[in-house]
Design a protein around this motif. Sequence first.
Motif, mmCIF file in Angstrom:
data_model
loop_
_atom_site.group_PDB
_atom_site.id
_atom_site.type_symbol
_atom_site.label_atom_id
_atom_site.label_comp_id
_atom_site.label_asym_id
_atom_site.label_seq_id
_atom_site.Cartn_x
_atom_site.Cartn_y
_atom_site.Cartn_z
ATOM 1 N N PHE A 358 49.039 -9.414 53.909
ATOM 2 C CA PHE A 358 49.871 -8.518 54.711
ATOM 3 C C PHE A 358 49.074 -7.332 55.231
ATOM 4 O O PHE A 358 49.132 -6.985 56.418
ATOM 5 C CB PHE A 358 51.044 -8.033 53.863
ATOM 6 N N LEU A 359 48.298 -6.690 54.369
ATOM 7 C CA LEU A 359 47.572 -5.479 54.765
ATOM 8 C C LEU A 359 46.419 -5.778 55.712
ATOM 9 O O LEU A 359 46.106 -4.968 56.593
ATOM 10 C CB LEU A 359 47.059 -4.756 53.521
ATOM 11 N N LYS A 418 53.397 1.391 45.101
ATOM 12 C CA LYS A 418 52.195 1.421 44.262
ATOM 13 C C LYS A 418 51.249 0.275 44.611
ATOM 14 O O LYS A 418 50.021 0.454 44.655
ATOM 15 C CB LYS A 418 52.594 1.342 42.790
ATOM 16 N N VAL A 419 51.819 -0.911 44.872
ATOM 17 C CA VAL A 419 50.988 -2.063 45.209
ATOM 18 C C VAL A 419 50.275 -1.852 46.537
ATOM 19 O O VAL A 419 49.070 -2.121 46.679
ATOM 20 C CB VAL A 419 51.855 -3.345 45.265
ATOM 21 N N LEU A 420 50.999 -1.337 47.533
ATOM 22 C CA LEU A 420 50.391 -1.105 48.851
ATOM 23 C C LEU A 420 49.307 -0.036 48.782
ATOM 24 O O LEU A 420 48.236 -0.166 49.394
ATOM 25 C CB LEU A 420 51.467 -0.701 49.858
ATOM 26 N N GLU A 425 43.134 1.637 51.787
ATOM 27 C CA GLU A 425 42.547 2.968 51.769
ATOM 28 C C GLU A 425 43.558 4.025 52.180
ATOM 29 O O GLU A 425 43.537 5.144 51.690
ATOM 30 C CB GLU A 425 41.333 3.003 52.695
ATOM 31 N N SER A 426 44.432 3.679 53.099
ATOM 32 C CA SER A 426 45.474 4.613 53.522
ATOM 33 C C SER A 426 46.733 3.815 53.841
ATOM 34 O O SER A 426 46.648 2.696 54.365
ATOM 35 C CB SER A 426 45.033 5.417 54.753
#
Length: 738
Positions: A358-359, A418-420, A425-426
């Motif tokens: 996802f990120l 918390k997971v994200l 990094e941001s």
Amino acid sequence: MANDELVKPENCDSSFRQDHFTGIRHNYELFPSHDYTSGFEQLLDINLQIGVSSYQENEVWNHFQEHKVMAIQDSRINHNNDETNQAFGLDGNQNDDFLSFPDDDDSGTSEIDKSTVVEAKGASQKQESQEISDDLELGVSHSMDFSRKPEKAPPSPQCWSIPGAGPEHEMAVGMEFSDVNACRRALRNAAISLRFEMHTIKSDKTRFTAKCMGEGCPWRIHCAKLPNVPTFTIRTIHGSHTCGGISHLGHQQASVQWVAEVVAEKLKENPHFKPKEILEEIHRVHGIALSYKQAWRGKERIMATLHGSFEEEYRLLPQYCDEIRRTNPGSIAVVHADPTDERFQQLFICFRASISGFLNACRPLIALDKTLLKSKYPGTLLLATGFDGDGAVLPLAFAIVNEENDSNWHQFLSELRKVLEANSESMPKLTILSTREKSIADGVESNFPTATHGFCVHYLTERFQREFQNSTLVNLLWEAAHSLTVLEFTSKMNKIEQISPKAFLWIQDYSPSLWASPYFEGTRYGHLTANVVTQSLNNWIEDASGLPIIQMMECIHRHLMNLFKERREKSSQWSDVLVPSAERQLLAAIEQSRVHRVYRANEAEFEVMTLEANVVVDIENRTCLCGRWQIYGLPCSHAVAALLSCKEDVYVYTEKCFTVENYRRTYADTVEPVSDEVVWKEKDSERDDGIRTPRVIRVAPRRRRVRAEDRGRVKRVVHCSLCNQTGHFRTTCTAAPM
């Protein structure tokens, strides 16, 4: 009647002797040519009475032996005489254990009684008397069968046959069962098949006695354990049924355990066999109407046998979370319990493969959804999902909670945050879609203060439909939400106002910045709804719902493993720059752009003339006056015309999330399975931090508000489809003919 022990006549118990006297009485009735005296009949009657003295009993027994020898000798002579055999319908080659007789009375009963004939073995007539005496002492019985039955024969208590029920439900003296439970099951199934009810008189480790519950019915059965083995055998069956069976649709022996055994195979094939379907199946096959609770408990019992205990799996949740973290490093698996009593509150699981995909490669868009779980311990599944470049749902995090409330939503969103944060990094600029209920809105505001939180338009239109019941208004609301420009949105809202000013005022309570595309501040890429469970993951939930909590989560886990594998393999065959859905849209835009006329104002701005209107395109800011480019993230036909006019590559001006390269990065990591449950259960068997089952929260039924126009209205009369009477349904019918 078979007996493994030597029993001397003078020491035989009354029940043993009663069986042999019963056999002699049947011989007497089968061979009316024998001249038995009335005095012998009296002796038989005396011996069957309760409370006979030991001396009298021995005298009767000795007298009985003499007549027994005479009876069997006569039967041997008749057996060896062909003409006599033909007259009586004897077949010397038959070795059946019973004699079957038709039920000649007019009582309406359907039982077919069989009788046994005791025959002594021997090779010599000189030793025949001694052999018969030995046979009586050993309790050994052999029988003959009749190929043609006499005109009138008395019913025998030595065999119980069920017409039409098949040989599996035939009961006879001497029949053996592996243990007492097998014996009880066989008798119970036979009673249900024959449609009469039994009352248990004695039941322990060595004996089982039951009688028919019909008023005045003499039928009775006695079973006992054989010595030194767990085997049970039928010792005696007294009398025949005179009650005619039961007339109601229920059955005393149709217990929860019986229901579980009846539907066990179907539940193995289909774990989602509903209690209502169980009731229909039992009524169709067995003619029994049970309550919904019995069907539900029967299903629960067999599911516990097949899948394990619900309570045990709650206790093992800490070990399960440890195993997920061990097999999938970087994943989050945590269980929360009430600190006061250690009762379950929430299980949160997020696999690292989902978060990294996802990120690194997906749109910064999250949908929040929920669904109720039907199980022994009902709960709610909370779900956060993203969307990949092809528009498909990507599950991010799951939480099973004991109930949906402010605390559980806050805890779920806190764990997601918390997971994200731990994997980026941001924190990206997120857009979140949900029903915006107070508990969700408060949780989003606390944990994602910079995110744009929008309404799920599906939820909004459902409420709109319930309020106004007008499909035209609902369609106009959908069109207003999908509008690309403010002008188009205003046009749709004006139409709503013309049809229903009340509906127009209702929708004004919801700011268009929360749901309408022209006003929405975040980036939704055309996604307006958050009900991903009903749209995409419905099969997952159907497969998981109703299982114990660990198996429920493992079912979702396996679906997620397959999803990553299938999409990874599918994307490996793509050769285009963009994912298929984006590629199709861009090719369509290129085709449409061929008829547009383009005028360049400066390095970044263009005026594009079409048959419908003239629009301004800014390729530097990636905007178009039509609104499509900035809303969907792909160049519209106007933007494509402007880009092609200055020889720019249109693929460069698409969002990166639509590229095949990024799609492959989304599913590059694998979701690993956990080891077999037996392994980690044994490894952590000494842990004492088990979780207790949650409190089952019973929701009070909503009282239906009586509208003014309903007052005084006559209620609809219900009819039974079986007996055609009013006031009840067929499932509660007690007077229907069988």
